[in-house]
Design a protein around this motif. Structure first.
Motif, PDB file in Angstrom:
ATOM      1  N   GLY A  51       0.819  -1.208   0.000  1.00  0.00           N
ATOM      2  CA  GLY A  51       0.000   0.000   0.000  1.00  0.00           C
ATOM      3  C   GLY A  51       0.853   1.258   0.000  1.00  0.00           C
ATOM      4  O   GLY A  51       0.491   2.266  -0.618  1.00  0.00           O
ATOM      5  N   ALA A  52       1.997   1.205   0.681  1.00  0.00           N
ATOM      6  CA  ALA A  52       2.873   2.379   0.747  1.00  0.00           C
ATOM      7  C   ALA A  52       3.353   2.775  -0.646  1.00  0.00           C
ATOM      8  O   ALA A  52       3.359   3.950  -1.009  1.00  0.00           O
ATOM      9  CB  ALA A  52       4.064   2.101   1.662  1.00  0.00           C
ATOM     10  N   VAL A  53       3.747   1.784  -1.438  1.00  0.00           N
ATOM     11  CA  VAL A  53       4.276   2.107  -2.769  1.00  0.00           C
ATOM     12  C   VAL A  53       3.152   2.581  -3.689  1.00  0.00           C
ATOM     13  O   VAL A  53       3.306   3.556  -4.419  1.00  0.00           O
ATOM     14  CB  VAL A  53       5.019   0.909  -3.398  1.00  0.00           C
ATOM     15  N   HIS A  54       2.010   1.906  -3.648  1.00  0.00           N
ATOM     16  CA  HIS A  54       0.891   2.359  -4.480  1.00  0.00           C
ATOM     17  C   HIS A  54       0.463   3.776  -4.084  1.00  0.00           C
ATOM     18  O   HIS A  54       0.102   4.587  -4.942  1.00  0.00           O
ATOM     19  CB  HIS A  54      -0.313   1.427  -4.342  1.00  0.00           C
ATOM     20  N   ALA A  55       0.480   4.053  -2.784  1.00  0.00           N
ATOM     21  CA  ALA A  55       0.092   5.391  -2.329  1.00  0.00           C
ATOM     22  C   ALA A  55       1.100   6.422  -2.846  1.00  0.00           C
ATOM     23  O   ALA A  55       0.723   7.496  -3.325  1.00  0.00           O
ATOM     24  CB  ALA A  55       0.014   5.437  -0.805  1.00  0.00           C
ATOM     25  N   ALA A  56       2.381   6.087  -2.769  1.00  0.00           N
ATOM     26  CA  ALA A  56       3.413   6.996  -3.275  1.00  0.00           C
ATOM     27  C   ALA A  56       3.246   7.183  -4.781  1.00  0.00           C
ATOM     28  O   ALA A  56       3.442   8.276  -5.325  1.00  0.00           O
ATOM     29  CB  ALA A  56       4.799   6.446  -2.953  1.00  0.00           C
ATOM     30  N   ASP A  57       2.874   6.118  -5.458  1.00  0.00           N
ATOM     31  CA  ASP A  57       2.613   6.142  -6.899  1.00  0.00           C
ATOM     32  C   ASP A  57       1.439   7.093  -7.200  1.00  0.00           C
ATOM     33  O   ASP A  57       1.544   8.001  -8.042  1.00  0.00           O
ATOM     34  CB  ASP A  57       2.301   4.690  -7.330  1.00  0.00           C
ATOM     35  N   GLY A  58       0.340   6.905  -6.467  1.00  0.00           N
ATOM     36  CA  GLY A  58      -0.828   7.771  -6.652  1.00  0.00           C
ATOM     37  C   GLY A  58      -0.496   9.222  -6.347  1.00  0.00           C
ATOM     38  O   GLY A  58      -0.927  10.142  -7.049  1.00  0.00           O
ATOM     39  N   TYR A  59       0.297   9.409  -5.309  1.00  0.00           N
ATOM     40  CA  TYR A  59       0.721  10.761  -4.927  1.00  0.00           C
ATOM     41  C   TYR A  59       1.536  11.401  -6.044  1.00  0.00           C
ATOM     42  O   TYR A  59       1.326  12.554  -6.424  1.00  0.00           O
ATOM     43  CB  TYR A  59       1.559  10.666  -3.642  1.00  0.00           C
TER      44      TYR A  59
END
Lengths: 561, 162
Positions: A51-59
């Motif tokens: 989730g951390a990487v996907h969130a950073a991706d979305g960000y």
């Protein structure tokens, strides 16, 4: 000034303008977290490192900045791999910091040790193991530079625990020199002149734009170019928003689930201008048949994208923004004569295709998923940032939500990661606290990272999750229906949680619509709320995404209903 | 499309993991490696990697581009068809029965090899040359019985302008 590795990391993050980090602590990164707490950076505690990487991706996609994550060694690091691979396929600038066991223990199978640099070598743009605290500042600086420059992508930095606590003198690095890394931003002018001549000469030109246009922030230049040259535009999934979805020159998405007119145009055009694309197999179908009548111009910053899948008439290696600016300049100077008249037969033909087969569905007594997306589009005025999971929900969102601006459609295009949408929505909402952010999900994929609901609620993020609940892994079921005589092997999700209760259990709002007339009221209520909301829409179970091109067929061979 | 043998030579950062990036690229993308040599250059932080691979015209272009994209690859050149020196070295342990010893030494002489180890039943020969020469030598020695062989793979350098 003597600083520890962890302190140097914080310094460089500040220099790089980082404001938000997505992460999850653990033994190997305690020293870094200790410093992080003292810094002014905002840390978002996710519930799973993926989730951390996907969130950073979305960000990163929503803000146009580099997304940053921080996780611990071993399982913390391996959990990031899916997120990293997704960011790599979609060329998203993300820097991932992983903890590592102390240097003296590396190679000894220590507790929570894994060779994450080895594991992520093929799915990062580059990666580093920091072996001396003296390298810390340079490596972190390089990581950010690599992530955002050229064709962007994820970069991983592995930091052993003893390096984070070791001390060294610190001087800010002003300039980086990397002798072997020098992306080509400026294209050859000679090539561009050739392109402009081809555009003027062409009778049936078509622009095919992709994620590169969005990454290079050149949607406005592309729009100018298309309008001045009177060239219709289609995009890949990753390119949605690169050209206004409300423009008359807009054809809709191309490819396996592209519109009839976009796919037909690609096969009939005499000039294909491919901008910031990589000719994925989901776009081209059978490559021999793709744009078979066209001269192809391919503009991309990454030379490996050119001539990888499709032969090209004029290759242009360069940044999309820079290239389109130059092309616009050249096109301004050109006498276009009676371009309008010249394009008319082509645009009329496209209109015929449009009338022949529009995107369509039949809303009867059971809710159609397409109807939910159309209503969502209406109620948000087309202004929401839409993230998606993967499968039918993703395709319906792409087809029925019309994107006018870049950075508003955030999806795992290349890798196709189920469970991407919710954490990506968290990242997008962090980047734009004032915007409406909606995750369009399926009942299968939402369960892949459902734990991130807690992250959303903890941070009071008013994310809206729209579940198109059909009780199936819909896209695979669709393939089974169409190509495997309805043998629904393991695609029926018989036992799903009650998503309304689940939302409430997490402290979010849960709503449900079971009949078509409830769709609008549920959506309106959910969108209005300032809390995290899950909206569960019980939709037609065996609805298919159309048009559909069977895998490996030419993209003009579409199943329409 | 016709597959052709290509000799690629590249300068890379001399740091751990670089060989793995290069080799991993070939493995991950399904390119083939016929031979691979790597060693330091006179600049201690730069190594040279020489790879021979078989590929058609389209594929070799892609291989070269992919290699150039690696951050640690400083410079790369395809020496195929270019003015270059290509050499390979081999150590060949050949069975040397009394009736063959003279014949083997004659071959050694003709091919300008060196005998670097002698035993009751064997010679170890050292030979350098281009691929054709090594193949010819191996063909001649095969009837005598080659016990073991170690080949270096191709090394190559671009010829400087005269």
């Amino acid at each position: 000034m003597e600083l520890t590795g962890a302190q140097i990391l914080m310094k460089v993050l500040e220099e790089e303008g980082v404001e938000t980090i997505f992460g999850y602590p653990g033994g190997a990164v305690i020293d870094i977290y200790d410093e992080l707490m003292k810094s002014g950076l905002r840390h978002v505690l996710v519930r799973h490192e993926q989730g951390a990487v996907h969130a950073a991706d979305g960000y990163a996609r929503a803000s146009g900045k580099v997304g940053v994550c921080l996780v611990t060694s071993g399982p913390g690091a391996t959990n990031t791999v899916t997120g990293i691979a997704s960011a790599y396929m979609d060329s998203i600038p993300v820097v991932v910091f992983t903890g590592q066991v102390p240097t003296g223990l590396i190679g000894n199978d220590a507790f929570q040790e894994v060779d994450i640099v080895g594991i992520t070598r093929p799915c990062t743009k580059h990666n580093y193991l920091v072996k001396s605290v003296d390298d810390m500042a340079r490596v972190v600086k390089e990581a950010f530079y690599l992530a955002r420059s050229g064709r962007p992508g994820p970069v991983l930095v592995d930091i052993p625990k003893d390096i984070a606590s070791a001390r060294t003198g610190y001087k800010p690095i002003k300039e980086l020199s990397m002798r072997s890394y020098n992306p080509t931003y400026k294209p050859y002018r000679k090539q561009l002149k050739k392109v402009v001549k081809m555009v003027v000469r062409a009778k049936r030109p078509l622009i095919f734009a992709g994620g590169g246009v969005i990454l290079s922030k050149s949607a406005d230049e592309l729009t100018r170019f298309a309008r001045r040259g009177k060239i219709p535009v289609t995009t890949s999934l990753m390119g949605l928003g690169a050209f206004p979805g409300s423009d008359p020159l807009w054809l809709g998405m191309i490819g396996m689930h592209g519109t009839y007119r976009a796919n037909m145009s690609s096969s009939q055009c005499d000039l294909l201008l491919a901008v910031g694309v990589r000719f994925d197999d989901r776009v081209t179908g059978k490559t021999d048949a793709f744009a078979a009548q066209a001269q192809i111009v391919h503009i991309d910053i990454d030379p490996t994208s050119i001539r990888k899948n499709i032969p090209v008439t004029v290759p242009v290696v360069g940044d999309c923004r820079f290239t389109l600016e130059q092309l616009n300049g050249l096109l301004e100077e050109e006498n276009l004569g009676n371009l309008e008249e010249k394009r008319t037969p082509w645009l009329e033909q496209i209109e015929v295709w449009k009338q022949e087969a529009r995107l369509t569905y039949d809303q009867k007594e059971i809710i159609k998923p397409q109807y939910v997306i159309e209503k969502l589009y209406e109620l948000t005025g087309g202004k929401a940032i839409i993230t998606t999971e993967v499968g039918q929900n993703q395709m319906w969102a792409a087809q029925y939500y019309h994107f006018d601006e870049p950075g508003h459609f955030i999806t795992s295009g290349g890798l196709g990661v189920m469970g991407f949408g919710l954490p990506a929505a968290i990242g997008a909402q962090m980047a734009h606290p004032d915007k409406m952010v909606v995750d369009v999900a399926g009942d299968g994929s939402i369960q892949m990272n459902i734990q991130e609901l807690a992250t959303a609620v903890q941070n009071r993020l008013p994310i809206k999750v729209v579940i198109l609940n059909n009780g199936y892994l819909g896209m695979v079921r669709q393939w089974q229906q169409l190509f495997y005589e309805k043998r629904y092997a393991c695609t029926c999700m018989d036992c799903a949680p009650d998503f309304v209760k689940l939302a409430e259990a997490y402290g979010a709002v849960g709503l449900r619509a079971t009949r078509p007339e409830e769709v609008e009221t549920v959506l309106a209520e959910g969108l209005e709320s300032d809390r995290t909301v899950i909206m569960d829409f019980l939709v037609e179970k065996e609805e298919c995404v159309y048009p559909m091109v069977p895998a490996g067929a030419p993209i003009t061979e579409m199943l329409l209903v | 499309m016709i597959e052709e043998k290509h000799v690629l030579t590249m300068l890379v950062d001399n740091e751990p993991g670089v060989l793995s990036r290069v080799a991993g690229l070939f493995a991950g993308r399904g390119y083939n490696i016929e031979s691979l040599c790597v060693a330091e250059t006179v600049t201690p932080n730069v190594s040279r990697i020489t790879i021979t691979t078989k590929a058609n015209e389209v594929l070799i272009e892609q291989i070269i581009k992919q290699l150039r994209k690696l951050v640690n690859v400083i410079k790369l050149r395809d020496l195929t068809g270019k003015l270059s020196v290509k050499r390979e070295m081999a150590l060949i342990c050949v069975q040397a029965k009394p009736e063959h010893r003279a014949e083997i030494l004659r071959i050694v002489d003709i091919f300008r090899c060196k005998v670097v180890d002698v035993g009751q039943e064997h010679y170890i020969l050292e030979v350098t040359g281009d691929e054709g020469k090594l193949t010819a030598l191996i063909n001649l020695l095969t009837p005598m019985g080659i016990k073991k062989i170690a080949r270096s793979g191709t090394l190559a350098l671009f010829r400087e302008p005269k």
